[in-house]
Enzyme design. Sequence first.
Site, PDB file in Angstrom:
ATOM      1  N   ASP A 144      40.050  40.942  34.716  1.00 56.17           N
ATOM      2  CA  ASP A 144      38.971  41.399  34.099  1.00 56.17           C
ATOM      3  C   ASP A 144      39.125  41.886  32.675  1.00 56.17           C
ATOM      4  O   ASP A 144      40.061  42.195  31.945  1.00 56.17           O
ATOM      5  CB  ASP A 144      38.509  42.821  35.165  1.00 56.17           C
ATOM      6  CG  ASP A 144      39.405  43.876  35.036  1.00 56.17           C
ATOM      7  OD1 ASP A 144      40.788  43.461  35.088  1.00 56.17           O
ATOM      8  OD2 ASP A 144      38.952  45.002  35.159  1.00 56.17           O
ATOM      9  N   GLU A 209      41.885  46.084  36.682  1.00 61.11           N
ATOM     10  CA  GLU A 209      42.821  46.743  36.137  1.00 61.11           C
ATOM     11  C   GLU A 209      41.961  47.732  35.052  1.00 61.11           C
ATOM     12  O   GLU A 209      42.423  48.928  34.772  1.00 61.11           O
ATOM     13  CB  GLU A 209      43.812  45.836  35.022  1.00 61.11           C
ATOM     14  CG  GLU A 209      44.671  46.503  34.426  1.00 61.11           C
ATOM     15  CD  GLU A 209      44.437  47.300  32.929  1.00 61.11           C
ATOM     16  OE1 GLU A 209      45.258  48.227  32.387  1.00 61.11           O
ATOM     17  OE2 GLU A 209      43.373  46.725  32.479  1.00 61.11           O
TER      18      GLU A 209
END
Length: 522
Positions: A144, A209
């Site tokens: 991400d 994350e």
Amino acid sequence: MTGHNTKWRVVRFLKLVLLGLLLILLILLFVGAVRTFTLEVNAGLQLAQWEKTANISAHISKQERAVLLANFKEAIRIPTVSFSGSEQNTSALREFDQLLRKVFPTVFSSSLVKHEVVAHYSHLFTVLGTEPELVPYMLLAHIDVVPANEADGWEAPPFSAKELNGFIYGRGTIDNKQSVMGILQALEYLLQRGYVPQRGFYIGLGHDEEVSGINGAVNIVKLLKSRGVKLQYVLDEGLAVLDGIINGLKGPAALIGVSEKGSATVKLSVSMKPGHSSLPPRESSIGILAAAVTRLEEYPMPRLFGYGPERATFEHLAHKFDLPLRFIMSNLWLFTPLLSRVMERRPAMNAFVRTTTAVTMFNAGVKVNVLPSHAEAMVNLRIHSAQTLQEVVELIESTIADERVKIELVSGFDPLPISSYTEQSFGFQIIKKTLLDMFPQLTVAPGICVGNTDSRHYTDLTKDIYRFAPTWFKPGDTERFHGINERMSPKNYEELVAFYFQLFQNCDIRNLPTPHESQHEL
């Protein structure tokens, strides 16, 4: 006569004191000079005889180069944005899953590799080794990215992967799709060339994350713990190669993160009776809260430089500074107070000196002529390795010292344990050797991450977590991290692939060699 003797004794005493001080000064200068010209920390393994492994050449053909860059660009074009813990672009995450399967067919079909999807969008790869008695290691990266808006001033659209002035532009080029794709690309090439690892390893790709890794990393760790997995070390994103960024340092330096600062989010609030602005009290809720915030900014957390791994950073780099900086860096046992006072004047360096305090939100009032009944501010702190979360909260309370201000800890965690970086530290030395084999001009040093990664969730699986990727940062590049015009050169991405290609093979040694004696042989 007695007065004359007394005066003489005083003069003689003062002379002895001065001579003593001069002697102490000379001794300090001598010790400092010796350290200045002999200190080169942790260099013994560079000349040691390393165990031979059947290394496969990291040569990348012209055709492979074109393919790996095309794969990287395709990954950047997929907007895998995490907006918040509850809002992610899940369709992009599914698209990214399909991309990985398409461009790394050998990884997904090899009998040596077991692939699992975790928490719907994260990935865990288990790569079997021929010698199961060797403790496995793990590489981490995250899929991400943070949001990006072209209107903020991007030179190329943030999800275009457009090549401009010798760089590939796009969100994720340095955080952290370069590692996601680089790790798998390296493994793809190794498997195609017949590689069979001696030491098994894991690859964990988290999908959240940027919003703390609560679903991705946490569930990968749960799965590994349920299987009784223990790891030799973990390597995640974090620090990088700094070229021209550290003032006075000769040549580039690779800083390997051995810890992360802790974090705290604290809410300050003041509540009072509402009223009309025509009849204001001596102090309003806004005024009381503003005074509290001002005290936090006027009285920062104590200087703690030298009590965490930041001291080791400068000692490892000391021999690459010219005088007088080399003398200072080699003798931090003497100059730490001076250096910390100099460093705190620059925001970028102040983060290494203390727990930082940042007031990030301030909310109060609903109407121009109404006294607000409630005012609140959010404060974000990044906690120095020598402090705890509890100590920081207590310092906030004592600094504000106003019972009218409610202090609430919203979230937080202590600084991460400091991973080992001695000549006996397997992970640190393997990373260092891989770097120096590729870039002999580098100086390698331990460092501290002032931001956080989801590797903090892996502390139950290993005592050694390292945070590094061989991304080259030149002056101005650090601002691109989570900022505008994030970019990476094609050459640097190829270097990343080659780094992981070599790292996998270097980890196949059974033991680190005996350090070479740092003395001249006759």
